[in-house]
Scaffold this active site. Structure first.
Site, PDB file in Angstrom:
ATOM      1  N   SER A 156      -2.671  17.265  -7.022  1.00  0.00           N
ATOM      2  CA  SER A 156      -2.084  16.345  -8.001  1.00  0.00           C
ATOM      3  C   SER A 156      -1.915  17.022  -9.343  1.00  0.00           C
ATOM      4  CB  SER A 156      -3.018  15.155  -8.228  1.00  0.00           C
ATOM      5  OG  SER A 156      -3.238  14.458  -7.052  1.00  0.00           O
ATOM      6  N   HIS A 177       4.042  17.865  -3.027  1.00  0.00           N
ATOM      7  CA  HIS A 177       3.255  16.757  -3.567  1.00  0.00           C
ATOM      8  C   HIS A 177       3.768  15.424  -3.038  1.00  0.00           C
ATOM      9  CE1 HIS A 177       1.607  14.460  -7.294  1.00  0.00           C
ATOM     10  NE2 HIS A 177       0.714  14.525  -6.337  1.00  0.00           N
ATOM     11  N   GLU A 189       7.521  15.877  -4.314  1.00  0.00           N
ATOM     12  CA  GLU A 189       7.861  16.912  -5.290  1.00  0.00           C
ATOM     13  C   GLU A 189       7.632  18.275  -4.641  1.00  0.00           C
ATOM     14  OE1 GLU A 189       6.663  14.708  -9.505  1.00  0.00           O
ATOM     15  OE2 GLU A 189       5.065  15.642  -8.351  1.00  0.00           O
ATOM     16  N   ASN A 227       3.050  12.795 -12.246  1.00  0.00           N
ATOM     17  CA  ASN A 227       1.713  12.663 -12.851  1.00  0.00           C
ATOM     18  C   ASN A 227       1.690  13.007 -14.336  1.00  0.00           C
ATOM     19  OD1 ASN A 227       0.553  11.654 -10.599  1.00  0.00           O
ATOM     20  ND2 ASN A 227      -0.339  13.584  -9.891  1.00  0.00           N
TER      21      ASN A 227
HETATM   22  N1  CAA Z   1       1.300   2.414   5.929  1.00  0.00           N
HETATM   23  C1  CAA Z   1       2.464   1.888   6.329  1.00  0.00           C
HETATM   24  N2  CAA Z   1       3.147   0.989   5.623  1.00  0.00           N
HETATM   25  C2  CAA Z   1       2.607   0.580   4.458  1.00  0.00           C
HETATM   26  C3  CAA Z   1       1.393   1.080   3.968  1.00  0.00           C
HETATM   27  C4  CAA Z   1       0.726   2.038   4.762  1.00  0.00           C
HETATM   28  N3  CAA Z   1      -0.427   2.595   4.382  1.00  0.00           N
HETATM   29  N4  CAA Z   1       1.119   0.486   2.787  1.00  0.00           N
HETATM   30  C5  CAA Z   1       2.112  -0.374   2.540  1.00  0.00           C
HETATM   31  N5  CAA Z   1       3.008  -0.323   3.546  1.00  0.00           N
HETATM   32  C6  CAA Z   1       4.240  -1.078   3.650  1.00  0.00           C
HETATM   33  C7  CAA Z   1       4.046  -2.470   4.205  1.00  0.00           C
HETATM   34  O1  CAA Z   1       4.079  -2.508   5.620  1.00  0.00           O
HETATM   35  C8  CAA Z   1       5.228  -3.211   3.589  1.00  0.00           C
HETATM   36  O2  CAA Z   1       6.416  -2.922   4.288  1.00  0.00           O
HETATM   37  P1  CAA Z   1       7.673  -3.952   4.324  1.00  0.00           P
HETATM   38  O3  CAA Z   1       8.024  -4.244   2.896  1.00  0.00           O
HETATM   39  O4  CAA Z   1       8.748  -3.196   5.046  1.00  0.00           O
HETATM   40  O5  CAA Z   1       7.156  -5.144   5.050  1.00  0.00           O
HETATM   41  C9  CAA Z   1       5.357  -2.570   2.215  1.00  0.00           C
HETATM   42  O6  CAA Z   1       4.727  -1.301   2.320  1.00  0.00           O
HETATM   43  C10 CAA Z   1       4.687  -3.383   1.144  1.00  0.00           C
HETATM   44  O7  CAA Z   1       3.305  -3.526   1.495  1.00  0.00           O
HETATM   45  P2  CAA Z   1       2.437  -4.843   1.260  1.00  0.00           P
HETATM   46  O8  CAA Z   1       3.315  -6.051   1.424  1.00  0.00           O
HETATM   47  O9  CAA Z   1       1.190  -4.770   2.066  1.00  0.00           O
HETATM   48  O10 CAA Z   1       1.922  -4.724  -0.218  1.00  0.00           O
HETATM   49  P3  CAA Z   1       2.690  -4.555  -1.554  1.00  0.00           P
HETATM   50  O11 CAA Z   1       4.015  -5.219  -1.565  1.00  0.00           O
HETATM   51  O12 CAA Z   1       1.680  -4.914  -2.572  1.00  0.00           O
HETATM   52  O13 CAA Z   1       2.955  -2.961  -1.626  1.00  0.00           O
HETATM   53  C11 CAA Z   1       2.392  -0.764  -2.211  1.00  0.00           C
HETATM   54  C12 CAA Z   1       1.941  -2.030  -1.506  1.00  0.00           C
HETATM   55  C13 CAA Z   1       3.548  -0.125  -1.445  1.00  0.00           C
HETATM   56  C14 CAA Z   1       1.205   0.177  -2.227  1.00  0.00           C
HETATM   57  C15 CAA Z   1       2.886  -1.151  -3.662  1.00  0.00           C
HETATM   58  O14 CAA Z   1       1.918  -1.935  -4.306  1.00  0.00           O
HETATM   59  C16 CAA Z   1       3.171   0.072  -4.528  1.00  0.00           C
HETATM   60  O15 CAA Z   1       4.230   0.677  -4.436  1.00  0.00           O
HETATM   61  N6  CAA Z   1       2.196   0.398  -5.403  1.00  0.00           N
HETATM   62  C17 CAA Z   1       2.323   1.564  -6.291  1.00  0.00           C
HETATM   63  C18 CAA Z   1       1.980   2.809  -5.528  1.00  0.00           C
HETATM   64  C19 CAA Z   1       2.122   4.041  -6.364  1.00  0.00           C
HETATM   65  O16 CAA Z   1       2.506   4.019  -7.536  1.00  0.00           O
HETATM   66  N7  CAA Z   1       1.796   5.177  -5.760  1.00  0.00           N
HETATM   67  C20 CAA Z   1       1.779   6.449  -6.438  1.00  0.00           C
HETATM   68  C21 CAA Z   1       0.367   6.770  -6.854  1.00  0.00           C
HETATM   69  S1  CAA Z   1       0.272   8.263  -7.761  1.00  0.00           S
HETATM   70  C22 CAA Z   1       0.203   9.440  -6.590  1.00  0.00           C
HETATM   71  O17 CAA Z   1       0.188   9.206  -5.404  1.00  0.00           O
HETATM   72  C23 CAA Z   1       0.188  10.849  -7.088  1.00  0.00           C
HETATM   73  C24 CAA Z   1      -1.095  11.489  -7.387  1.00  0.00           C
HETATM   74  O18 CAA Z   1      -1.142  12.699  -7.343  1.00  0.00           O
HETATM   75  C25 CAA Z   1      -2.299  10.733  -7.803  1.00  0.00           C
HETATM   76  P1  NAD Z   2      -9.943  12.326  -0.032  1.00  0.00           P
HETATM   77  O1  NAD Z   2     -11.245  12.474  -0.712  1.00  0.00           O
HETATM   78  O2  NAD Z   2      -9.527  10.980   0.473  1.00  0.00           O
HETATM   79  O3  NAD Z   2      -9.853  13.336   1.222  1.00  0.00           O
HETATM   80  C1  NAD Z   2     -10.176  14.708   1.168  1.00  0.00           C
HETATM   81  C2  NAD Z   2     -10.574  15.148   2.575  1.00  0.00           C
HETATM   82  O4  NAD Z   2     -10.657  16.589   2.591  1.00  0.00           O
HETATM   83  C3  NAD Z   2     -11.931  14.619   3.022  1.00  0.00           C
HETATM   84  O5  NAD Z   2     -11.807  14.005   4.300  1.00  0.00           O
HETATM   85  C4  NAD Z   2     -12.810  15.868   3.085  1.00  0.00           C
HETATM   86  O6  NAD Z   2     -13.810  15.807   4.080  1.00  0.00           O
HETATM   87  C5  NAD Z   2     -11.791  16.940   3.382  1.00  0.00           C
HETATM   88  N1  NAD Z   2     -12.195  18.307   3.014  1.00  0.00           N
HETATM   89  C6  NAD Z   2     -12.791  18.711   1.863  1.00  0.00           C
HETATM   90  N2  NAD Z   2     -12.975  20.055   1.911  1.00  0.00           N
HETATM   91  C7  NAD Z   2     -12.456  20.495   3.083  1.00  0.00           C
HETATM   92  C8  NAD Z   2     -12.313  21.776   3.691  1.00  0.00           C
HETATM   93  N3  NAD Z   2     -12.748  22.890   3.105  1.00  0.00           N
HETATM   94  N4  NAD Z   2     -11.725  21.852   4.931  1.00  0.00           N
HETATM   95  C9  NAD Z   2     -11.284  20.732   5.547  1.00  0.00           C
HETATM   96  N5  NAD Z   2     -11.378  19.497   5.002  1.00  0.00           N
HETATM   97  C10 NAD Z   2     -11.956  19.387   3.783  1.00  0.00           C
HETATM   98  O7  NAD Z   2      -8.856  12.900  -1.057  1.00  0.00           O
HETATM   99  P2  NAD Z   2      -7.301  12.525  -1.194  1.00  0.00           P
HETATM  100  O8  NAD Z   2      -7.150  11.364  -2.111  1.00  0.00           O
HETATM  101  O9  NAD Z   2      -6.693  12.504   0.169  1.00  0.00           O
HETATM  102  O10 NAD Z   2      -6.764  13.793  -1.995  1.00  0.00           O
HETATM  103  C11 NAD Z   2      -6.513  15.032  -1.359  1.00  0.00           C
HETATM  104  C12 NAD Z   2      -5.615  15.890  -2.249  1.00  0.00           C
HETATM  105  O11 NAD Z   2      -4.375  15.197  -2.477  1.00  0.00           O
HETATM  106  C13 NAD Z   2      -6.193  16.188  -3.644  1.00  0.00           C
HETATM  107  O12 NAD Z   2      -5.787  17.459  -4.037  1.00  0.00           O
HETATM  108  C14 NAD Z   2      -5.545  15.104  -4.510  1.00  0.00           C
HETATM  109  O13 NAD Z   2      -5.467  15.471  -5.861  1.00  0.00           O
HETATM  110  C15 NAD Z   2      -4.171  15.040  -3.879  1.00  0.00           C
HETATM  111  N6  NAD Z   2      -3.441  13.763  -4.067  1.00  0.00           N
HETATM  112  C16 NAD Z   2      -4.118  12.578  -4.091  1.00  0.00           C
HETATM  113  C17 NAD Z   2      -3.407  11.398  -4.256  1.00  0.00           C
HETATM  114  C18 NAD Z   2      -4.099  10.070  -4.266  1.00  0.00           C
HETATM  115  O14 NAD Z   2      -3.455   9.059  -4.635  1.00  0.00           O
HETATM  116  N7  NAD Z   2      -5.342   9.970  -3.870  1.00  0.00           N
HETATM  117  C19 NAD Z   2      -1.997  11.427  -4.374  1.00  0.00           C
HETATM  118  C20 NAD Z   2      -1.337  12.671  -4.305  1.00  0.00           C
HETATM  119  C21 NAD Z   2      -2.073  13.844  -4.172  1.00  0.00           C
END
Ligand code: CAA
Ligand code: NAD
Length: 333
Positions: A156, A177, A189, A227
Site C-alpha cells: 500500500s 496494487h 494500479e 492512497n
Molecule cells: N466478494 C464478492 N462480492 C462482494 C464482496 C466480496 N468480498 N464485497 C462486496 N461485494 C459485492 C456484493 O455482492 C454486492 O454486489 P451487487 O451490488 O452486484 O449485488 C456489492 O459488492 C455491494 O455489496 P453489499 O451490498 O454487501 O455492501 P455495500 O453496498 O455496502 O458495498 C463495498 C460494500 C463494496 C465494500 C462498499 O461499501 C465500498 O465500495 N466501500 C469502499 C471500499 C473502498 O474504498 N475500498 C478501498 C480501500 S483502500 C485500499 O484498498 C488500498 C490500500 O492500500 C489500503
Molecule cells: P493480512 O494481515 O490480512 O494478511 C497478510 C497475510 O500474509 C497473513 O495471512 C500472514 O500470515 C501472511 N504472511 C506474512 N508473512 C508471510 C510470509 N513470509 N510468507 C507467506 N505468508 C506470509 O494483510 P492484508 O490486509 O491482506 O495486506 C497484505 C498487503 O496488501 C500489505 O502489503 C498491505 O499494505 C496491502 N494492501 C492492503 C489493503 C487493505 O485494505 N487491507 C489494500 C491494498 C493493499
C-alpha cells in the site's frame, strides 16, 4: 530509495494504460504468457487476488506460513464466491456449486513459497506491510524462481524500488496494487520503477485486463495515486474527532450523505485494517520521500489507542466500531 523516472517514460506508460483500446495489440505482442500465478499471503488481500485470478482462468498457488492461515484464506474465497455464484446463477443451487468447484479446482494451497514460485510466471506478494519482511521473502524467491518470472508487490505504501533492491531482477519487478474488497473493486494500479521493463508492464497490463480490472499506471511515488489522496483524508478525519469538532458517527454520516462516499472514513479504516493504516502512516512519517514529518500523516493518538489494544477493525472483530457476532464481512454493530 524511490526511483526517479523520466517524464517521457511515465507518459508512455500512462498513455498506454489510458489508451488501452488503441494500443492493446501492440502492447500485448511483447507480453509474456502467464498461465500460473503464485500469490504469497492469504489474508484479506491475498485471498481476494487468488479468487479473481482463479475466476479469470489462471492456475493459482496460494501460499501462507501455516495451514491454519491457508484455511482462513480459503474460507474468505469460498464465502465471496458464494456471493458471486448467487448473482450468476440465481435460482440454480447446482450451477452455483459447479461454478465454485470449477474456480477452486484452479487454487492450489502451499506453505512452500520457493517451490510455488519455481513453477509460476508471476509472483504476487501480499504479506504484512513491512519492508524488511518483504525484502527477505523476495531475496529467497529470487534464487528459486525461473529467470523470466515477474515479481510484484501489492504494498500500500512502501517504495517498489526498495523492495526490488533485494533481488537481481529489477527489470522484472513492479507494483501491482489491488483494492479491498478485491473481487468488487475494479481498479489496479501498476507501479513502474525506472528499471521495470516495457515487456513486464505490458504483461501486467494484459493480466489485470484478463482479471476484469481497470489498470492505471503510476510512478514509484509514496501512496501511488489512491492512497496518496485517501490516507491524508483518513488522518484528517481522526484529527477532527480528536479535537472534539464532531463525533465519529457524524463524520461517517457526513461523508456518505454529503460527499457520496460508500463508507465514511472510520468505517473504511475499520475495513482496511487499523494496523495497516498505522504501518502506512508511520512508514511515510519517518521515511516516505517528501513526506517525512508531514503533519498530514503525523501519528494520531486515537489510532494508536485502538492498535495498541489489538483493535484492528473488522478482521479482529473490533475497531472504531464493533463487529463481534456479525462476521468480519458483514455490517457493524
Ligand atoms: N466478494 C464478492 N462480492 C462482494 C464482496 C466480496 N468480498 N464485497 C462486496 N461485494 C459485492 C456484493 O455482492 C454486492 O454486489 P451487487 O451490488 O452486484 O449485488 C456489492 O459488492 C455491494 O455489496 P453489499 O451490498 O454487501 O455492501 P455495500 O453496498 O455496502 O458495498 C463495498 C460494500 C463494496 C465494500 C462498499 O461499501 C465500498 O465500495 N466501500 C469502499 C471500499 C473502498 O474504498 N475500498 C478501498 C480501500 S483502500 C485500499 O484498498 C488500498 C490500500 O492500500 C489500503
Ligand atoms: P493480512 O494481515 O490480512 O494478511 C497478510 C497475510 O500474509 C497473513 O495471512 C500472514 O500470515 C501472511 N504472511 C506474512 N508473512 C508471510 C510470509 N513470509 N510468507 C507467506 N505468508 C506470509 O494483510 P492484508 O490486509 O491482506 O495486506 C497484505 C498487503 O496488501 C500489505 O502489503 C498491505 O499494505 C496491502 N494492501 C492492503 C489493503 C487493505 O485494505 N487491507 C489494500 C491494498 C493493499
Amino acid at each position: 530509495m524511490f526511483q526517479a523516472k523520466s517524464a517521457s517514460l511515465a507518459l508512455r506508460a500512462a498513455s498506454r494504460a489510458s489508451a488501452s483500446h488503441v494500443l492493446r495489440s501492440a502492447a500485448y505482442s511483447t507480453a509474456t504468457e502467464v498461465k500460473k500465478i503464485t500469490v504469497i499471503g492469504s489474508g484479506l488481500m491475498g485471498a481476494g487476488v487468488v479468487q479473481v485470478a482463479a475466476q479469470s482462468g489462471f492456475e493459482v498457488n496460494m501460499v501462507d506460513l501455516k495451514q491454519d492461515f491457508l484455511a482462513k484464506g480459503e474460507k474468505i474465497i469460498t464465502s465471496s464466491l458464494k456471493r458471486v455464484a448467487k448473482k450468476k446463477h440465481a435460482d440454480d443451487a447446482a450451477a452455483q456449486q459447479r461454478f465454485i468447484d470449477d474456480v477452486m479446482s484452479r487454487v492450489h494451497l502451499s506453505t512452500d513459497s520457493a517451490r510455488a514460485a519455481s513453477e509460476s510466471q508471476l509472483v504476487i506478494e501480499a504479506i504484512v506491510e513491512n519492508l524488511k519482511t518483504k525484502q527477505s521473502l523476495f531475496k529467497a524467491l529470487d534464487g528459486a524462481a525461473p529467470q523470466e518470472t515477474i515479481f510484484v508487490s501489492n504494498t500500500s505504501s512502501l517504495p517498489i524500488g526498495d523492495i526490488a533492491s533485494a533481488t537481481a531482477r529489477k527489470d522484472r519487478f513492479a507494483g501491482l496494487h489491488f483494492f479491498n474488497p478485491v473481487p468488487q473493486m475494479k481498479l489496479v494500479e501498476i507501479i513502474r520503477t525506472a528499471e521495470t521493463s516495457d515487456q513486464v508492464f505490458d504483461t501486467l497490463f494484459a493480466v489485470t485486463k484478463k482479471m476484469g480490472k481497470v489498470p492505471v499506471a503510476c510512478k514509484d511515488t509514496p501512496g501511488f495515486i489512491v492512497n496518496r489522496l485517501l490516507v491524508p483524508y483518513m488522518m484528517e478525519s481522526l484529527r477532527l474527532v480528536e479535537r472534539g469538532d464532531a463525533s465519529m458517527q457524524d463524520v461517517d454520516t457526513a461523508m456518505k450523505l454529503g460527499a457520496g462516499y460508500p463508507m465514511g472514513p472510520f468505517e473504511l479504516m475499520d475495513y482496511v485494517g487499523l494496523d495497516t493504516i498505522k504501518f502506512i502512516t508511520d512508514g511515510w512519517y519517518t521515511a516516505g520521500k517528501g513526506l517525512v514529518g508531514d503533519k498530514l500523516i503525523a501519528p494520531s493518538s486515537l489510532l494508536e489507542k485502538h492498535v495498541k489494544a489489538g483493535e484492528f477493525g473488522r478482521k479482529s472483530g473490533k475497531g472504531f466500531y464493533s463487529y463481534e457476532g456479525v462476521g468480519a464481512d458483514k455490517g457493524k454493530k
